[in-house]
Design a protein around this motif. Structure first.
Motif, PDB file in Angstrom:
ATOM      1  N   ALA A  35       0.835  -1.198   0.000  1.00  0.00           N
ATOM      2  CA  ALA A  35       0.000   0.000   0.000  1.00  0.00           C
ATOM      3  C   ALA A  35       0.872   1.251   0.000  1.00  0.00           C
ATOM      4  O   ALA A  35       1.856   1.341   0.733  1.00  0.00           O
ATOM      5  N   ARG A  36       0.497   2.219  -0.825  1.00  0.00           N
ATOM      6  CA  ARG A  36       1.200   3.492  -0.819  1.00  0.00           C
ATOM      7  C   ARG A  36       0.850   4.266   0.444  1.00  0.00           C
ATOM      8  O   ARG A  36      -0.275   4.198   0.943  1.00  0.00           O
ATOM      9  N   VAL A  37       1.821   5.028   0.936  1.00  0.00           N
ATOM     10  CA  VAL A  37       1.586   5.808   2.143  1.00  0.00           C
ATOM     11  C   VAL A  37       0.442   6.790   1.925  1.00  0.00           C
ATOM     12  O   VAL A  37      -0.353   7.060   2.838  1.00  0.00           O
ATOM     13  N   SER A  38       0.334   7.332   0.717  1.00  0.00           N
ATOM     14  CA  SER A  38      -0.750   8.274   0.428  1.00  0.00           C
ATOM     15  C   SER A  38      -2.118   7.599   0.576  1.00  0.00           C
ATOM     16  O   SER A  38      -3.080   8.226   1.048  1.00  0.00           O
ATOM     17  N   ASP A  39      -2.219   6.325   0.182  1.00  0.00           N
ATOM     18  CA  ASP A  39      -3.477   5.591   0.358  1.00  0.00           C
ATOM     19  C   ASP A  39      -3.770   5.357   1.834  1.00  0.00           C
ATOM     20  O   ASP A  39      -4.921   5.443   2.275  1.00  0.00           O
ATOM     21  N   ILE A  40      -2.732   5.032   2.601  1.00  0.00           N
ATOM     22  CA  ILE A  40      -2.918   4.810   4.034  1.00  0.00           C
ATOM     23  C   ILE A  40      -3.380   6.099   4.699  1.00  0.00           C
ATOM     24  O   ILE A  40      -4.259   6.083   5.584  1.00  0.00           O
ATOM     25  N   ARG A  41      -2.830   7.228   4.265  1.00  0.00           N
ATOM     26  CA  ARG A  41      -3.238   8.508   4.834  1.00  0.00           C
ATOM     27  C   ARG A  41      -4.718   8.777   4.566  1.00  0.00           C
ATOM     28  O   ARG A  41      -5.443   9.271   5.445  1.00  0.00           O
ATOM     29  N   LEU A  42      -5.184   8.451   3.365  1.00  0.00           N
ATOM     30  CA  LEU A  42      -6.604   8.632   3.040  1.00  0.00           C
ATOM     31  C   LEU A  42      -7.481   7.774   3.957  1.00  0.00           C
ATOM     32  O   LEU A  42      -8.529   8.231   4.442  1.00  0.00           O
TER      33      LEU A  42
ATOM     34  N   VAL B  32       0.953   4.905  12.888  1.00  0.00           N
ATOM     35  CA  VAL B  32       0.495   4.059  11.782  1.00  0.00           C
ATOM     36  C   VAL B  32       1.174   4.490  10.480  1.00  0.00           C
ATOM     37  O   VAL B  32       1.539   3.636   9.654  1.00  0.00           O
ATOM     38  N   LEU B  33       1.379   5.785  10.283  1.00  0.00           N
ATOM     39  CA  LEU B  33       2.075   6.241   9.077  1.00  0.00           C
ATOM     40  C   LEU B  33       3.536   5.785   9.084  1.00  0.00           C
ATOM     41  O   LEU B  33       4.087   5.417   8.040  1.00  0.00           O
ATOM     42  N   ALA B  34       4.167   5.802  10.260  1.00  0.00           N
ATOM     43  CA  ALA B  34       5.544   5.309  10.350  1.00  0.00           C
ATOM     44  C   ALA B  34       5.586   3.820  10.031  1.00  0.00           C
ATOM     45  O   ALA B  34       6.505   3.343   9.344  1.00  0.00           O
ATOM     46  N   LEU B  35       4.589   3.079  10.503  1.00  0.00           N
ATOM     47  CA  LEU B  35       4.504   1.650  10.182  1.00  0.00           C
ATOM     48  C   LEU B  35       4.325   1.453   8.688  1.00  0.00           C
ATOM     49  O   LEU B  35       4.920   0.545   8.092  1.00  0.00           O
ATOM     50  N   ALA B  36       3.512   2.300   8.064  1.00  0.00           N
ATOM     51  CA  ALA B  36       3.289   2.212   6.614  1.00  0.00           C
ATOM     52  C   ALA B  36       4.586   2.469   5.844  1.00  0.00           C
ATOM     53  O   ALA B  36       4.860   1.817   4.824  1.00  0.00           O
ATOM     54  N   GLU B  37       5.382   3.436   6.324  1.00  0.00           N
ATOM     55  CA  GLU B  37       6.675   3.718   5.679  1.00  0.00           C
ATOM     56  C   GLU B  37       7.575   2.494   5.744  1.00  0.00           C
ATOM     57  O   GLU B  37       8.199   2.103   4.750  1.00  0.00           O
ATOM     58  N   GLU B  38       7.660   1.862   6.924  1.00  0.00           N
ATOM     59  CA  GLU B  38       8.513   0.684   7.083  1.00  0.00           C
ATOM     60  C   GLU B  38       7.979  -0.507   6.296  1.00  0.00           C
ATOM     61  O   GLU B  38       8.752  -1.316   5.767  1.00  0.00           O
ATOM     62  N   ALA B  39       6.657  -0.611   6.212  1.00  0.00           N
ATOM     63  CA  ALA B  39       6.049  -1.740   5.498  1.00  0.00           C
ATOM     64  C   ALA B  39       6.380  -1.702   4.007  1.00  0.00           C
ATOM     65  O   ALA B  39       6.336  -2.736   3.334  1.00  0.00           O
ATOM     66  N   GLY B  40       6.717  -0.528   3.501  1.00  0.00           N
ATOM     67  CA  GLY B  40       7.040  -0.410   2.086  1.00  0.00           C
ATOM     68  C   GLY B  40       8.446  -0.850   1.732  1.00  0.00           C
ATOM     69  O   GLY B  40       8.794  -0.927   0.549  1.00  0.00           O
ATOM     70  N   GLN B  41       9.262  -1.153   2.742  1.00  0.00           N
ATOM     71  CA  GLN B  41      10.638  -1.574   2.496  1.00  0.00           C
ATOM     72  C   GLN B  41      10.699  -3.082   2.242  1.00  0.00           C
ATOM     73  O   GLN B  41      10.069  -3.854   2.949  1.00  0.00           O
ATOM     74  N   ARG B  42      11.466  -3.476   1.259  1.00  0.00           N
ATOM     75  CA  ARG B  42      11.604  -4.893   0.926  1.00  0.00           C
ATOM     76  C   ARG B  42      12.634  -5.552   1.839  1.00  0.00           C
ATOM     77  O   ARG B  42      13.636  -4.963   2.205  1.00  0.00           O
ATOM     78  N   GLY B  43      12.364  -6.785   2.212  1.00  0.00           N
ATOM     79  CA  GLY B  43      13.313  -7.540   3.012  1.00  0.00           C
ATOM     80  C   GLY B  43      14.486  -8.006   2.166  1.00  0.00           C
ATOM     81  O   GLY B  43      14.373  -8.155   0.937  1.00  0.00           O
ATOM     82  N   TRP B  44      15.629  -8.295   2.814  1.00  0.00           N
ATOM     83  CA  TRP B  44      16.833  -8.696   2.082  1.00  0.00           C
ATOM     84  C   TRP B  44      16.627  -9.986   1.307  1.00  0.00           C
ATOM     85  O   TRP B  44      17.250 -10.227   0.268  1.00  0.00           O
ATOM     86  N   TRP B  45      15.715 -10.854   1.791  1.00  0.00           N
ATOM     87  CA  TRP B  45      15.487 -12.147   1.149  1.00  0.00           C
ATOM     88  C   TRP B  45      14.775 -12.025  -0.194  1.00  0.00           C
ATOM     89  O   TRP B  45      14.749 -12.974  -0.965  1.00  0.00           O
ATOM     90  N   ALA B  46      14.216 -10.854  -0.493  1.00  0.00           N
ATOM     91  CA  ALA B  46      13.492 -10.679  -1.752  1.00  0.00           C
ATOM     92  C   ALA B  46      14.412 -10.812  -2.960  1.00  0.00           C
ATOM     93  O   ALA B  46      13.961 -11.122  -4.065  1.00  0.00           O
TER      94      ALA B  46
END
Length: 290
Positions: A53-60, A75-89
């Motif tokens: 999810a884009r942070v802009s969508d979460i903000r809406l 919750v916005l900080a969580l959304a920012e972190e959720a957008g990061q890919r893990g090293w295993w990707a």
């Protein structure tokens, strides 16, 4: 099977919190979609962590749910972190279930593990790990290149024990694992010495379940119970991961509680910390020294 996009704990936390906020406002997914001009499936996929999810969508969504103040920021900080890919990707050929486990393990705060077959992956030497991974060729074809990538992944996973906020790992290790030869004598000698070195880590507690002790068999399978502390005011349930020929995971409270009780019972039958290290040292010296 290669990995598809595997949701991280952050993404699952985010989706769960968004669902909780929606339900708290007595809104349906279809109702939210209509108010925001989205498709109903988009709301569902965000809440179930099936899409990023884009942070802009979460903000809406948060504006619609009238979230403000510190909770909004969390919750916005969580959304920012959720957008990061893990090293295993970057390892695109990892089986989906293995990638899912790594995603969970990477964000766990503590783990309770019981192992009755092999040395736990987080404690394996590279040589021991290679022998274990090659063993899967008896039931599935794994190319030499893929084996080396799996070994590399296993070594990278071990960074969890030495990172700034290390995973707190408590292991019940069946003594049979120490006696079961994987590779040659040199491999086993090196591996048991590695256990003795790792035991010095403050984040690791390693205890041996002796073969000559008064056992009360509870489970025959190896398992690991992952525990997660609240993050950004969002909780995440314990997860139990079991392995046999296939891997399974469960977050159901009754299931994870049963495995916790099983681990505690087995831990109560182990040797003490010093006795466990002495047993490992003796087996390395008497059985595996070349």
């Amino acid at each position: 099977m290669a990995t598809s996009r595997t949701p991280t704990v952050r993404q699952r936390r985010l989706g769960a919190e968004l669902r909780r906020l929606r339900e708290e406002r007595s809104l349906t997914g279809d109702g939210v979609a209509e108010l925001l001009g989205w498709s109903p499936s988009k709301v569902s996929r965000i809440e179930n962590a099936r899409i990023g999810a884009r942070v802009s969508d979460i903000r809406l969504l948060l504006e619609l749910y009238e979230v403000d103040g510190s909770h909004l920021r969390e919750v916005l900080a969580l959304a920012e972190e959720a957008g990061q890919r893990g090293w295993w990707a970057q390892y695109s050929d990892l089986p989906a279930e293995y990638a899912a486990f790594i995603a969970l393990e990477d964000e766990a705060d503590a783990a309770l593990q019981c192992e009755s077959q092999v040395i736990p992956g987080l404690l394996q030497t590279e040589r021991y790990a290679r022998h274990v991974i090659r063993g899967w060729n008896t039931i599935a074809t794994i190319t030499p290149q893929a084996i080396e990538r799996r070994v590399e992944v296993r070594m990278r996973r071990q960074e969890l024990l030495t990172r700034p906020n290390p995973l707190r790992l408590s292991v019940v290790l069946d003594e049979a694992v120490l006696l079961r030869r994987v590779g040659d004598h040199a491999t086993m000698h090196e591996q048991l010495n590695r256990l003795l070195e790792l035991a010095a880590l403050p984040s690791l507690r390693l205890r041996v379940l002796p073969l000559d002790g008064p056992h009360q068999p509870i489970v025959g399978e190896s398992f690991i119970l992952l525990e997660f502390s609240p993050a950004y005011d969002v909780t995440f349930p314990d997860v139990v991961h079991t392995e046999s020929l296939t891997a399974t995971q469960s977050q159901h409270e009754s299931v994870t509680h049963s495995y916790r009780l099983a681990w505690e019972s087995l831990a109560g039958q182990t040797l003490g910390n010093e006795e466990s290290l002495e047993r490992i040292s003796r087996i390395a010296r008497e059985r595996w020294r070349s």
